[in-house]
Design a protein around this motif. Sequence first.
Motif, PDB file in Angstrom:
ATOM      1  N   CYS A 122      -5.508   2.153   6.889  1.00  0.00           N
ATOM      2  CA  CYS A 122      -4.683   2.448   8.051  1.00  0.00           C
ATOM      3  C   CYS A 122      -3.189   2.541   7.764  1.00  0.00           C
ATOM      4  N   SER A 123      -2.753   2.141   6.574  1.00  0.00           N
ATOM      5  CA  SER A 123      -1.332   2.272   6.253  1.00  0.00           C
ATOM      6  C   SER A 123      -1.097   3.507   5.391  1.00  0.00           C
ATOM      7  N   LEU A 163       0.100  -4.394   8.221  1.00  0.00           N
ATOM      8  CA  LEU A 163       1.106  -3.466   8.737  1.00  0.00           C
ATOM      9  C   LEU A 163       0.600  -2.046   8.517  1.00  0.00           C
ATOM     10  N   ALA A 164       0.425  -1.321   9.616  1.00  0.00           N
ATOM     11  CA  ALA A 164      -0.256  -0.030   9.509  1.00  0.00           C
ATOM     12  C   ALA A 164       0.333   1.003  10.452  1.00  0.00           C
ATOM     13  N   GLY A 165      -0.211   2.200  10.378  1.00  0.00           N
ATOM     14  CA  GLY A 165       0.256   3.297  11.214  1.00  0.00           C
ATOM     15  C   GLY A 165       1.528   3.881  10.628  1.00  0.00           C
ATOM     16  N   ASN A 166       2.408   4.275  11.533  1.00  0.00           N
ATOM     17  CA  ASN A 166       3.634   4.942  11.115  1.00  0.00           C
ATOM     18  C   ASN A 166       4.686   3.905  10.717  1.00  0.00           C
ATOM     19  N   GLN A 184       0.795  -1.225   0.000  1.00  0.00           N
ATOM     20  CA  GLN A 184       0.000   0.000   0.000  1.00  0.00           C
ATOM     21  C   GLN A 184       0.828   1.276   0.000  1.00  0.00           C
ATOM     22  N   TRP A 185       2.084   1.171   0.468  1.00  0.00           N
ATOM     23  CA  TRP A 185       2.908   2.387   0.427  1.00  0.00           C
ATOM     24  C   TRP A 185       3.250   2.756  -1.019  1.00  0.00           C
ATOM     25  N   ARG A 201      -0.203   8.330  12.385  1.00  0.00           N
ATOM     26  CA  ARG A 201       0.237   9.019  11.168  1.00  0.00           C
ATOM     27  C   ARG A 201      -0.116  10.502  11.191  1.00  0.00           C
ATOM     28  N   ALA A 246      -4.320   4.020  14.174  1.00  0.00           N
ATOM     29  CA  ALA A 246      -3.321   4.021  13.106  1.00  0.00           C
ATOM     30  C   ALA A 246      -3.254   5.394  12.439  1.00  0.00           C
ATOM     31  N   GLY A 261       3.895  -0.189   4.574  1.00  0.00           N
ATOM     32  CA  GLY A 261       2.603  -0.605   5.118  1.00  0.00           C
ATOM     33  C   GLY A 261       1.815  -1.385   4.092  1.00  0.00           C
ATOM     34  N   GLY A 262       1.068  -2.378   4.578  1.00  0.00           N
ATOM     35  CA  GLY A 262       0.242  -3.153   3.660  1.00  0.00           C
ATOM     36  C   GLY A 262      -0.091  -4.515   4.201  1.00  0.00           C
ATOM     37  N   ARG A 311      -3.526   9.814   2.830  1.00  0.00           N
ATOM     38  CA  ARG A 311      -2.285  10.593   2.910  1.00  0.00           C
ATOM     39  C   ARG A 311      -2.565  12.090   3.024  1.00  0.00           C
TER      40      ARG A 311
END
Lengths: 491, 120
Positions: B92-93, A320-323, A44-45, B64, B60, A327-328, B107
């Motif tokens: 959430c990512s 895998l999420a957040g900061n 997803q990034w 961010r 999440a 992520g994905g 974003r």
Amino acid sequence: MIDKNSVICISDDAAALACGADDVAAAFEKAGFAVKRVSSWGMQWLEPMVDTGGIGYGPVAADDVAEIIAGKADRLYIGPIEEHPFIARQQRLTFARAGKTRPLSLSDYEASGGWAGLIKAKQIGPDAIIEMLIDSGLRGRGGAGFPAGIKWRTVAGGDGPQKYIVCNADEGDSATFADRMVMEGDPFMLIEGMAIAGHAVGADKGFVYLRSEYPHAIVKMNAAIKACAHLIAPFVMEVRVGAGAYVCGEETSLLNSLEGKRGEVRAKPPLPALEGLFGKPTVVNNVLTLAAVPWIMTQGGAAYAAYGMGRSKGTMPVQLAGNIKNGGLFEIAFGMTLGELVNDIGGGTASGRPVKAVQVGGPLGAYIAPDQFDLPFDYEAFTEANALIGHAGITVFDDSADMAAMARFAMEFCAVESCGKCTPCRLGSTRGMETLDRIIAGENIAENIELIRDLSEMMKYGSLCALGGFTPYPVMSAINHWPEEFGMPKP
Amino acid sequence: MPILHDVQAEFGHISEDAIREIAGLLNLTRAEVYGVVSFYHDFRKEAEDRPALKLCRAEACKARGVEQLVGVMETAAGDRVKIEPVYCLGLCSVGPAAMVGGKVYARLTKEKAAKLVAEL
Ligand SMILES: Cc1cc2nc3c(=O)[nH]c(=O)nc-3n(C[C@H](O)[C@H](O)[C@H](O)COP(=O)(O)O)c2cc1C
Ligand code: FES
């Protein structure tokens, strides 16, 4: 230089759309290319990601398209997608089609092994299906980790003739999106899993309880059910849309909501397996649980059980999420450590600052510090560490995270989302929130922390469901790991 | 529930009159229908004609940086746009994430978020 005749694949999953995938697709079409809208690879990034005959580019903006076509977009070049370490390191059983097929194409589904599980299930019959599921060791992916085969056997033995299959697609936990990706990316797989469940337990009707926050999944599930109705008959299915209540993910609350009532939690027993929807025997399973079933049917229970560790069998689509940098969605056999997932696979934080904490298992999961990163992804190991795998969402926080604010948020969330039926959850969380406000303001800290500890014990043991029962875990783990952020001395 | 969703989609809220009518139709008491309407965050009893934006405020998205956007978004919104919290949109990512009607945004930065609100 990209060949004019090559097909461009771009995802139409909500994460890709939210990052601007439609504009990118339109730009390619305008340049004369055929664009196929497929499911998401889960990187997803890199969304919106563009797949040009197996070679990937991302994250792409509409303005970058001309550069990609000219073969000059080196800064966006990913290379062969299947060889990308994030994909190559996975063990994709449930997400085998991710990135490759058109979600609503029956021909794509069939060509990639679709319906083989249902055909096999009908050949071997209910008893053998259930036996195979028990052999697979598949446990409920919605949070509690209850063996799916045992649940199905209970429903199969319940009083008929009317029984139901209910798919829990309420996916309310922060950091989780695997259910959404299944419904938006591979909806026929979920439908196939539900039809197999129906055949196994003797249910002719299935409901998907789908949260209202997922409009794209609602559209796709409805379209998919319509498109394959003739293939799953006599089993019939229907989507029911939730209305923004987190607690409706709890299975008995969900059943009340499906019956058109307030989503209050029911006392157990009776088990939903015996007295569920409208009092009839009901299988309630998470999306990922049901979506794992077609693979198990075609490959066998033992093949599934060959993945994983201890009593945690098979694979888990970890989110895998957040900061986090990468992520994905990462599907892998149970057993990988939390540190590998966060640092090796996830690449650490997106901000580039040190990882301070991760929360696993959504709003009811404990905060875990990097000194516990050797914890393997395994239900029993997590339980022993007072932590929760839940729906396998991992939220990463960098060193700017305010743990007292996060603890307060846990209580606030519980207060907002409590169904109101039991006092420990409803009042405990409100008192907890007020008390944390006092701690944050610096009032009688030691005394108030004691009060939080007492409240937590009361919520843990006195609540009707895990909303009140597990909210203490994020709160207490934050206090125990980072006491100085609550104005307490460092241990 | 499907009826309530239809009424809300059609009229933007579920009025006293609608509650009375649904109760009659389903052979329920008004209190029973009212109880269901009031339980769920999605159902509104009062009309709301302002455009609405759902901003994810869950963990999440907090990780961010969504909390840093709230100020500028509220300033941009004033009384004209309603900003509602939502707890997770499944993005959430790629947060901070928001939803307007059926459209999703990810974003978000301060600039993007303020622009999104201003254009509603
Ligand atoms: C407050 C609360 C929220 C829950 N939310 C969900 C959810 O969103 N999705 C889900 O599958 N299970 C959720 N669960 C777990 C369900 O109660 C239940 O265990 C699950 O649907 C069973 O399916 P499984 O065995 O396939 O996991 C939740 C539980 C609680 C206590
Ligand atoms: S936490 Fe914001 S979208 Fe999931």
